[in-house]
Design an enzyme around this catalytic site. Structure first.
Site, short mmCIF file in Angstrom:
data_model
loop_
_atom_site.label_atom_id
_atom_site.label_comp_id
_atom_site.label_asym_id
_atom_site.label_seq_id
_atom_site.Cartn_x
_atom_site.Cartn_y
_atom_site.Cartn_z
N LYS A 204 0.83 -1.21 0.00
CA LYS A 204 0.00 0.00 0.00
C LYS A 204 0.86 1.26 0.00
O LYS A 204 0.64 2.17 -0.79
CB LYS A 204 -0.90 0.00 1.24
CG LYS A 204 -1.41 1.37 1.65
CD LYS A 204 -2.19 1.28 2.94
CE LYS A 204 -2.31 2.47 3.80
NZ LYS A 204 -1.20 3.22 4.28
N ASN A 205 1.86 1.30 0.88
CA ASN A 205 2.60 2.56 1.02
C ASN A 205 3.55 2.82 -0.14
O ASN A 205 4.03 3.94 -0.31
CB ASN A 205 3.33 2.61 2.38
CG ASN A 205 2.34 2.83 3.52
OD1 ASN A 205 1.19 3.21 3.27
ND2 ASN A 205 2.76 2.57 4.75
N ARG B 162 -4.11 10.42 3.31
CA ARG B 162 -2.96 11.22 3.70
C ARG B 162 -1.94 11.30 2.56
O ARG B 162 -1.32 12.33 2.33
CB ARG B 162 -2.32 10.60 4.94
CG ARG B 162 -1.07 11.32 5.35
CD ARG B 162 -0.71 11.07 6.76
NE ARG B 162 0.60 11.62 7.02
CZ ARG B 162 0.83 12.86 7.37
NH1 ARG B 162 -0.17 13.70 7.52
NH2 ARG B 162 2.06 13.29 7.58
N CYS C 117 -5.38 8.51 8.09
CA CYS C 117 -5.36 8.01 9.47
C CYS C 117 -4.82 9.08 10.41
O CYS C 117 -3.62 9.33 10.44
CB CYS C 117 -4.49 6.76 9.57
SG CYS C 117 -5.33 5.26 9.06
N ARG D 196 0.01 15.06 12.31
CA ARG D 196 1.16 14.61 11.51
C ARG D 196 1.57 15.73 10.56
O ARG D 196 1.02 15.87 9.48
CB ARG D 196 0.79 13.32 10.76
CG ARG D 196 0.56 12.15 11.71
CD ARG D 196 -0.20 11.02 11.07
NE ARG D 196 0.60 10.31 10.09
CZ ARG D 196 0.08 9.42 9.25
NH1 ARG D 196 -1.21 9.16 9.24
NH2 ARG D 196 0.86 8.80 8.40
N ILE E 240 3.61 18.33 7.92
CA ILE E 240 4.32 18.09 6.66
C ILE E 240 5.37 19.19 6.43
O ILE E 240 5.70 19.52 5.30
CB ILE E 240 3.36 17.96 5.45
CG1 ILE E 240 2.45 19.18 5.31
CG2 ILE E 240 2.53 16.71 5.52
CD1 ILE E 240 1.77 19.25 3.94
N ASP E 241 5.87 19.74 7.54
CA ASP E 241 6.85 20.84 7.43
C ASP E 241 8.11 20.44 6.66
O ASP E 241 8.69 21.25 5.93
CB ASP E 241 7.23 21.36 8.83
CG ASP E 241 7.74 20.25 9.72
OD1 ASP E 241 6.99 19.30 9.98
OD2 ASP E 241 8.91 20.30 10.14
N ASP F 182 4.22 0.70 12.08
CA ASP F 182 2.93 0.22 11.58
C ASP F 182 2.60 -1.18 12.09
O ASP F 182 1.47 -1.64 11.95
CB ASP F 182 2.90 0.24 10.04
CG ASP F 182 3.00 1.65 9.49
OD1 ASP F 182 2.75 2.60 10.26
OD2 ASP F 182 3.35 1.81 8.31
N ARG G 150 -8.67 0.07 4.11
CA ARG G 150 -7.70 0.94 3.44
C ARG G 150 -6.37 0.21 3.22
O ARG G 150 -5.57 0.62 2.40
CB ARG G 150 -7.46 2.20 4.27
CG ARG G 150 -8.68 3.10 4.32
CD ARG G 150 -8.37 4.40 4.97
NE ARG G 150 -7.12 4.90 4.43
CZ ARG G 150 -6.30 5.70 5.06
NH1 ARG G 150 -6.59 6.10 6.28
NH2 ARG G 150 -5.20 6.10 4.51
C1 EPZ Z 1 4.51 6.81 6.20
O1 EPZ Z 1 3.82 7.97 6.65
C2 EPZ Z 1 3.47 5.73 6.11
N1 EPZ Z 1 2.42 6.17 5.19
C3 EPZ Z 1 2.88 5.46 7.48
O2 EPZ Z 1 2.04 4.34 7.35
C4 EPZ Z 1 4.00 5.12 8.47
O3 EPZ Z 1 3.44 5.03 9.77
C5 EPZ Z 1 5.08 6.19 8.46
O4 EPZ Z 1 5.54 6.43 7.10
C6 EPZ Z 1 6.28 5.84 9.31
O5 EPZ Z 1 6.84 4.64 8.87
C7 EPZ Z 1 2.64 6.14 3.89
O6 EPZ Z 1 3.67 5.72 3.40
C8 EPZ Z 1 1.53 6.60 3.01
P1 EPZ Z 1 6.74 10.06 8.20
P2 EPZ Z 1 4.54 9.39 6.59
O7 EPZ Z 1 6.78 11.34 7.43
O8 EPZ Z 1 5.45 9.40 5.43
C9 EPZ Z 1 7.05 13.30 11.71
C10 EPZ Z 1 0.15 3.01 7.80
O9 EPZ Z 1 -0.45 2.58 8.81
N2 EPZ Z 1 7.07 14.30 10.61
O10 EPZ Z 1 7.84 9.09 8.00
O11 EPZ Z 1 3.49 10.41 6.61
C11 EPZ Z 1 5.72 12.60 11.81
O12 EPZ Z 1 4.78 13.35 12.56
C12 EPZ Z 1 0.68 4.41 7.77
O13 EPZ Z 1 0.31 2.34 6.76
C13 EPZ Z 1 7.31 15.63 10.88
O14 EPZ Z 1 7.46 16.03 12.04
O15 EPZ Z 1 5.35 9.36 7.94
C14 EPZ Z 1 6.11 11.30 12.44
O16 EPZ Z 1 6.23 11.45 13.83
C15 EPZ Z 1 0.20 5.30 8.81
N3 EPZ Z 1 7.34 16.51 9.83
C16 EPZ Z 1 7.50 11.02 11.86
O17 EPZ Z 1 7.97 12.28 11.39
C17 EPZ Z 1 7.17 16.14 8.54
O18 EPZ Z 1 7.21 16.99 7.65
C18 EPZ Z 1 7.56 10.04 10.70
O19 EPZ Z 1 6.59 10.40 9.73
C19 EPZ Z 1 6.95 14.78 8.27
C20 EPZ Z 1 6.91 13.87 9.32
#
Ligand code: EPZ
Length: 419
Positions: free
Chosen positions: A23-24, A93, A117, A122, A124-125, A305, A397
Site C-alpha cells: 500500500k505505502n 494522507r 489516518c 502529523r 508536513i513541514d 505500523d 484501506r
Molecule cells: C509513512 O507515513 C506511512 N504512510 C505510514 O504508514 C507510516 O506510519 C510512516 O511512514 C512511518 O513509517 C505512507 O507511506 C503513506 P513520516 P509518513 O513522514 O510518510 C514526523 C500506515 O499505517 N514528521 O515518515 O506520513 C511525523 O509526525 C501508515 O500504513 C514531521 O514532524 O510518515 C512522524 O512522527 C500510517 N514533519 C515522523 O515524522 C514532517 O514533515 C515520521 O513520519 C513529516 C513527518
C-alpha cells in the site's frame, strides 16, 4: 466493502496466505506516474480503497486509467494542472505526493491538506522545507497548500526528521529540477527504494535510495515504463503476528524476508518458530510465549505500523512486555479498545506496558488502519463469544480481501450490518 467485522475467535490460523503489493508504495507510485509523458503500467497493485481513491484523483486530473487484473495503466499525457482543494484529496494522507509530482511536471500544485489516518497530528513541514529549498514558493490558502516555482533548482536538503513522505516527495519534485539535489538524513524504508526504482525506469537519475543520502540529478523529461510493486511488508507482518497470536501454522507467501527482519527477530525472541525461505516465511505458533520489549523505530528498526498489531500479540505472552514507539508520540488509540476486551495495558508516555492474559469478546471500534489490525488479531485469539469491530472502513484501506483471506486460513469471521 463496509459493515462491522464479526469474529468467533479461538481457532488457530492454518494454511497459506499470498501477500499483495505494498500500500505505502502504491500510493506513491501512482502519483509518480504524473511525471511521465507516456503510459506507466504498475503491476501487483493491491485492491484497497486508497488505490481506488488515487485512481479517481488521477482521472479528475485528466489521466486515463485502465485496469488489467492487478495491473494499472496510467496514461498521463493529457493531464492538466488543476487545483484540488477538496474532495478525494482529503480522504487519504498520501495525497501529499500530488504536491511533489505536480510541482515536478507542471511547476505548480494546489492541494487540500491531506486526511487519512489521524491518530495524532502529523505535520508536513519537512515536505515544505524541501519544496522551498528547490526554489518553490509555498503558501497556505484556506487549508490548501499552494506551491509554485518558475524553475526548480537542485539543492542540498537536510531533513530535521527522518520522514518517509518528505523523502519521497522531494525525490518526485527533484527528478525534474535543474541540477543535483542531495537529501541528507533521508528515510531508508523499502518503499523509498521502490519509488526510486520506478523513477529511474522513467528516466530519472537517482542514486543512494535506501541509504541516508540520496542524490538526484534532475532530467528534462520522463517517459512511461512497466514496474512491479514490492510486497506489502506490513500486511505480511500482520498475518505473521496473527498466526503467532492464534498459535497457528501459516506460510506467508510473496514476501521479501529481509524487510521483516526486525519482526522475525522479536517473534523468535518470544518463542515463535519461524522458517525463512527465499520469498516466504512460515510462522509456527507455540502454546506459551515469553514477554519481550519492543521499540518501534525508523527502518530497519521495528516498524511503527506493526506496533499496534504487536500489542495484541503481547497480550498472549507470560509476564510484562514494554512496547515503545519512537516514530510517533502517541499512536496508542487501539489500547482503550483492547482494554475493553480485557487486556491489561497501561500507556506511559511513548510506551505501552502490557501484562499477558486471556482476552474476552467485546464491541470495539477501529479508529485507524493499524489500530483496526490490532483489533482483528485480538478478536482471533478470544476463546469464547463474538468480537464485533466497527470502523472497518479504516481496515479496508490497507488489507486487501481481509475476510476471505482469514476465512481461507480457517478463521470464523464474517461481515455484519453496521447499526
Ligand atoms: C509513512 O507515513 C506511512 N504512510 C505510514 O504508514 C507510516 O506510519 C510512516 O511512514 C512511518 O513509517 C505512507 O507511506 C503513506 P513520516 P509518513 O513522514 O510518510 C514526523 C500506515 O499505517 N514528521 O515518515 O506520513 C511525523 O509526525 C501508515 O500504513 C514531521 O514532524 O510518515 C512522524 O512522527 C500510517 N514533519 C515522523 O515524522 C514532517 O514533515 C515520521 O513520519 C513529516 C513527518
Amino acid at each position: 466493502m463496509t459493515g462491522k467485522l464479526m469474529i468467533a475467535g479461538g481457532r488457530p490460523l492454518r494454511g497459506t496466505i499470498t501477500i499483495s503489493g505494498a500500500k505505502n508504495s502504491a500510493v506513491a507510485l501512482i502519483p509518480a506516474a504524473i511525471l511521465a509523458e507516456t503510459s506507466v503500467v504498475l503491476d501487483n497493485l493491491p485492491r484497497i480503497s486508497d488505490v481506488g481513491i488515487y485512481e479517481e484523483i488521477l482521472t479528475e486530473l485528466g489521466a486515463v486509467v485502465t485496469w488489467d487484473e492487478d495491473s494499472m495503466r496510467i496514461d498521463p499525457s493529457s493531464m492538466k494542472s488543476i487545483p484540488m482543494p477538496n474532495g478525494n484529496v482529503k480522504k487519504l494522507r498520501a495525497s501529499y505526493y500530488l504536491m511533489g509530482a505536480m510541482l515536478g511536471r507542471f511547476g505548480e500544485a494546489t492541494i487540500g491538506l491531506p486526511g487519512g489516518c489521524n491518530f495524532e497530528p502529523r505535520p508536513i513541514d519537512q515536505h515544505i522545507k524541501g519544496f522551498e529549498a528547490l526554489g518553490a514558493e509555498v503558501s497556505n490558502e484556506g487549508g490548501s497548500i499552494r506551491i509554485r516555482a518558475r524553475e526548480l533548482r537542485g539543492a542540498k536538503i537536510y531533513l530535521d526528521v527522518v520522514s518517509v513522505g518528505a523523502t519521497i516527495n522531494i525525490m518526485l519534485a527533484a527528478s525534474r529540477a535543474k541540477g543535483i539535489t542531495l537529501i541528507e538524513n533521508a528515510a531508508k524504508e523499502p518503499e523509498i527504494i521502490d519509488v526510486a526504482t520506478l523513477l529511474n525506469s522513467m528516466g530519472a537519475k537517482i542514486k543512494g535510495a535506501g541509504t541516508e543520502t540520496i542524490r538526484i540529478e534532475g532530467v528534462d523529461s520522463m517517459r512511461g515504463c512497466r514496474h512491479s510493486i514490492i510486497p506489502d511488508r506490513i500486511q505480511a507482518g500482520s498475518y505473521m503476528i496473527a498466526a503467532a497470536a492464534t498459535r497457528g501454522d501459516v506460510l506467508v507467501d510473496n514476501v521479501i524476508p529481509k524487510h521483516l527482519e526486525a519482526l522475525t527477530a522479536k517473534l523468535q525472541e518470544m518463542g515463535v518458530h519461524i522458517y525463512e525461505m527465499d520469498e516466504a516465511i512460515r510462522v509456527v505458533g507455540q502454546p506459551e510465549y515469553e514477554s519481550v520489549d519492543v521499540k518501534a523505530l525508523v527502518y530497519p528498526g521495528f516498524a511503527t505500523d506493526l506496533q499496534s498489531p504487536m500489542t495484541s500479540l503481547l497480550t498472549q505472552a507470560k509476564g510484562v512486555s514494554i512496547l515503545s514507539d519512537f516514530v510517533y508520540n502517541n499512536r496508542f488509540k487501539h489500547v482503550p479498545e483492547l482494554v475493553r476486551m480485557g487486556a491489561k495495558i497501561k500507556v506511559e508516555g511513548r510506551s505501552a506496558v502490557i501484562e499477558g492474559g486471556v482476552l474476552n469478546a467485546a464491541k470495539v471500534k477501529a479508529t485507524d488502519l493499524r489500530a483496526g489490525a490490532s483489533l482483528f488479531i485480538a478478536g482471533l485469539t478470544v476463546p469464547e463469544g463474538v468480537t464485533e469491530i466497527t470502523g472497518t472502513e479504516y481496515i479496508y484501506r490497507g488489507y486487501e480481501n481481509l475476510v476471505p483471506n482469514l476465512r481461507g486460513l480457517g478463521a470464523e469471521i464474517w461481515v455484519g450490518e453496521e447499526e
